[in-house]
Write a protein that holds these residues in place. Structure first.
Motif, PDB file in Angstrom:
ATOM      1  N   ALA A 110       0.835  -1.143  -0.075  1.00 52.96           N
ATOM      2  CA  ALA A 110       0.149   0.076   0.074  1.00 52.96           C
ATOM      3  C   ALA A 110       0.876   1.136  -0.117  1.00 52.96           C
ATOM      4  CB  ALA A 110      -0.861   0.057   1.285  1.00 52.96           C
ATOM      5  N   LEU A 111       0.303   2.111  -0.704  1.00 54.61           N
ATOM      6  CA  LEU A 111       1.013   3.526  -0.810  1.00 54.61           C
ATOM      7  C   LEU A 111       0.292   4.578   0.005  1.00 54.61           C
ATOM      8  CD1 LEU A 111       3.337   5.464  -1.628  1.00 54.61           C
ATOM      9  CD2 LEU A 111       2.219   5.744  -3.781  1.00 54.61           C
ATOM     10  N   ILE A 112       0.490   4.892   1.049  1.00 54.93           N
ATOM     11  CA  ILE A 112      -0.317   6.119   1.877  1.00 54.93           C
ATOM     12  C   ILE A 112       0.001   7.124   0.954  1.00 54.93           C
ATOM     13  CG2 ILE A 112      -0.711   6.963   3.797  1.00 54.93           C
ATOM     14  CD1 ILE A 112      -0.069   4.776   5.401  1.00 54.93           C
ATOM     15  N   GLU A 113      -1.273   8.040   0.396  1.00 58.95           N
ATOM     16  CA  GLU A 113      -0.989   9.278  -0.181  1.00 58.95           C
ATOM     17  C   GLU A 113      -1.248  10.451   0.950  1.00 58.95           C
ATOM     18  OE1 GLU A 113      -0.245   9.482  -3.144  1.00 58.95           O
ATOM     19  OE2 GLU A 113      -0.785   7.507  -3.764  1.00 58.95           O
ATOM     20  N   ASP A 114      -2.199  10.258   1.999  1.00 62.51           N
ATOM     21  CA  ASP A 114      -2.383  11.288   2.687  1.00 62.51           C
ATOM     22  C   ASP A 114      -3.219  10.467   4.095  1.00 62.51           C
ATOM     23  OD1 ASP A 114      -2.172  13.672   4.055  1.00 62.51           O
ATOM     24  OD2 ASP A 114      -3.745  14.732   2.844  1.00 62.51           O
ATOM     25  N   THR A 115      -3.021  11.109   5.348  1.00 64.08           N
ATOM     26  CA  THR A 115      -3.534  10.527   6.460  1.00 64.08           C
ATOM     27  C   THR A 115      -3.333  11.316   7.660  1.00 64.08           C
ATOM     28  OG1 THR A 115      -4.160   8.586   7.700  1.00 64.08           O
ATOM     29  CG2 THR A 115      -1.753   8.942   7.208  1.00 64.08           C
ATOM     30  N   ASP A 116      -4.249  11.182   8.407  1.00 71.23           N
ATOM     31  CA  ASP A 116      -4.109  11.863   9.751  1.00 71.23           C
ATOM     32  C   ASP A 116      -4.407  10.848  10.856  1.00 71.23           C
ATOM     33  OD1 ASP A 116      -6.857  11.910  10.047  1.00 71.23           O
ATOM     34  OD2 ASP A 116      -7.230  14.158  10.368  1.00 71.23           O
ATOM     35  N   MET A 117      -4.852   9.484  10.581  1.00 68.28           N
ATOM     36  CA  MET A 117      -4.975   8.508  11.435  1.00 68.28           C
ATOM     37  C   MET A 117      -3.852   8.163  12.266  1.00 68.28           C
ATOM     38  SD  MET A 117      -7.202   5.535   9.506  1.00 68.28           S
ATOM     39  CE  MET A 117      -8.927   5.645   9.088  1.00 68.28           C
ATOM     40  N   PRO A 118      -4.089   7.638  13.347  1.00 71.13           N
ATOM     41  CA  PRO A 118      -2.875   6.973  14.152  1.00 71.13           C
ATOM     42  C   PRO A 118      -2.700   5.426  13.370  1.00 71.13           C
ATOM     43  CG  PRO A 118      -4.881   7.439  15.743  1.00 71.13           C
ATOM     44  CD  PRO A 118      -5.105   7.732  14.243  1.00 71.13           C
ATOM     45  N   LEU A 119      -1.422   5.220  13.461  1.00 71.73           N
ATOM     46  CA  LEU A 119      -0.875   4.091  12.907  1.00 71.73           C
ATOM     47  C   LEU A 119      -1.576   2.858  12.993  1.00 71.73           C
ATOM     48  CD1 LEU A 119       1.647   2.696  11.111  1.00 71.73           C
ATOM     49  CD2 LEU A 119       2.798   2.574  13.064  1.00 71.73           C
ATOM     50  N   LYS A 120      -1.994   2.587  14.274  1.00 66.37           N
ATOM     51  CA  LYS A 120      -2.922   1.289  14.457  1.00 66.37           C
ATOM     52  C   LYS A 120      -4.123   1.270  13.475  1.00 66.37           C
ATOM     53  CE  LYS A 120      -5.361  -1.389  17.936  1.00 66.37           C
ATOM     54  NZ  LYS A 120      -5.582  -1.467  19.597  1.00 66.37           N
TER      55      LYS A 120
ATOM     56  N   PHE B 258      -5.198   6.144   0.385  1.00 64.31           N
ATOM     57  CA  PHE B 258      -3.941   5.219   0.093  1.00 64.31           C
ATOM     58  C   PHE B 258      -4.430   4.427  -1.299  1.00 64.31           C
ATOM     59  CE2 PHE B 258      -6.824   2.603   2.702  1.00 64.31           C
ATOM     60  CZ  PHE B 258      -6.728   1.275   2.203  1.00 64.31           C
ATOM     61  N   THR B 259      -3.185   4.062  -1.824  1.00 58.92           N
ATOM     62  CA  THR B 259      -3.288   3.035  -3.173  1.00 58.92           C
ATOM     63  C   THR B 259      -2.934   1.570  -2.903  1.00 58.92           C
ATOM     64  OG1 THR B 259      -2.961   5.014  -4.473  1.00 58.92           O
ATOM     65  CG2 THR B 259      -2.664   3.007  -5.628  1.00 58.92           C
ATOM     66  N   LEU B 260      -3.661   0.760  -3.256  1.00 64.12           N
ATOM     67  CA  LEU B 260      -3.439  -0.551  -2.988  1.00 64.12           C
ATOM     68  C   LEU B 260      -3.724  -1.215  -4.413  1.00 64.12           C
ATOM     69  CD1 LEU B 260      -2.443  -2.734  -1.016  1.00 64.12           C
ATOM     70  CD2 LEU B 260      -4.923  -3.145  -0.240  1.00 64.12           C
ATOM     71  N   GLU B 261      -2.864  -2.038  -4.846  1.00 59.61           N
ATOM     72  CA  GLU B 261      -2.783  -2.616  -6.168  1.00 59.61           C
ATOM     73  C   GLU B 261      -3.001  -1.689  -7.306  1.00 59.61           C
ATOM     74  OE1 GLU B 261      -4.909  -6.198  -6.679  1.00 59.61           O
ATOM     75  OE2 GLU B 261      -3.717  -7.245  -4.854  1.00 59.61           O
ATOM     76  N   THR B 262      -4.083  -1.406  -7.892  1.00 57.38           N
ATOM     77  CA  THR B 262      -4.472  -0.356  -8.821  1.00 57.38           C
ATOM     78  C   THR B 262      -5.644   0.445  -8.382  1.00 57.38           C
ATOM     79  OG1 THR B 262      -6.003  -2.070 -10.229  1.00 57.38           O
ATOM     80  CG2 THR B 262      -3.766  -1.870 -10.912  1.00 57.38           C
ATOM     81  N   LEU B 263      -6.077   0.283  -7.092  1.00 60.40           N
ATOM     82  CA  LEU B 263      -7.250   1.289  -6.694  1.00 60.40           C
ATOM     83  C   LEU B 263      -6.721   2.204  -5.787  1.00 60.40           C
ATOM     84  CD1 LEU B 263      -9.849  -1.806  -6.010  1.00 60.40           C
ATOM     85  CD2 LEU B 263      -9.661  -0.051  -7.951  1.00 60.40           C
ATOM     86  N   ASN B 264      -7.732   3.117  -5.560  1.00 61.25           N
ATOM     87  CA  ASN B 264      -7.361   4.329  -4.557  1.00 61.25           C
ATOM     88  C   ASN B 264      -8.526   4.078  -3.639  1.00 61.25           C
ATOM     89  OD1 ASN B 264      -5.423   5.474  -5.992  1.00 61.25           O
ATOM     90  ND2 ASN B 264      -6.933   6.499  -7.276  1.00 61.25           N
ATOM     91  N   PHE B 265      -8.211   4.220  -2.188  1.00 61.85           N
ATOM     92  CA  PHE B 265      -9.075   4.038  -1.064  1.00 61.85           C
ATOM     93  C   PHE B 265      -9.230   5.313  -0.301  1.00 61.85           C
ATOM     94  CE2 PHE B 265      -7.651  -0.117  -2.458  1.00 61.85           C
ATOM     95  CZ  PHE B 265      -8.804  -0.950  -1.991  1.00 61.85           C
TER      96      PHE B 265
END
Length: 97
Positions: free
Chosen positions: A6-16, A83-90
């Motif tokens: 997974a490629l995290i594009e942006d987040t403000d979530m805690p790691l867990k 985030f991006t996982l495989e070819t999809l954005n989530f």
């Protein structure tokens, strides 16, 4: 390991929370065709882990899955990941109350 896929594009979530969100997405991709974005998003919202997420962090979570989408939203602080996982954005977030 999941973080490598997974490629995290942006987040403000805690790691867990980030790890749990990406794990739910990975599980959905194992079960559904990559073109079935609606089923993937629905699965993420309905899986056991996400129900526990609702219990721990409250309800109101939203999930958007796709290849190319624009969005504008307000979210509860500490509840957003894109985030991006495989070819999809989530895009997963808890709506602001």
């Amino acid at each position: 390991m999941l973080e490598g896929k997974a490629l995290i594009e942006d987040t403000d979530m805690p790691l867990k929370m980030q790890i749990q969100a990406m794990a739910c997405a990975s599980q959905a991709l194992d079960l559904y065709d990559v073109l079935d974005c609606k089923s993937i998003a629905a699965h993420i919202k309905k899986v056991r882990n996400w129900q526990e997420f609702d219990k721990i962090y409250g309800s109101g979570w939203q999930c958007v899955v796709g290849y190319n989408f624009g969005c504008f939203f307000t979210h509860t602080k500490g509840s957003f990941i894109y985030f991006t996982l495989e070819t999809l954005n989530f895009l997963i977030f808890k709506g602001a109350s």
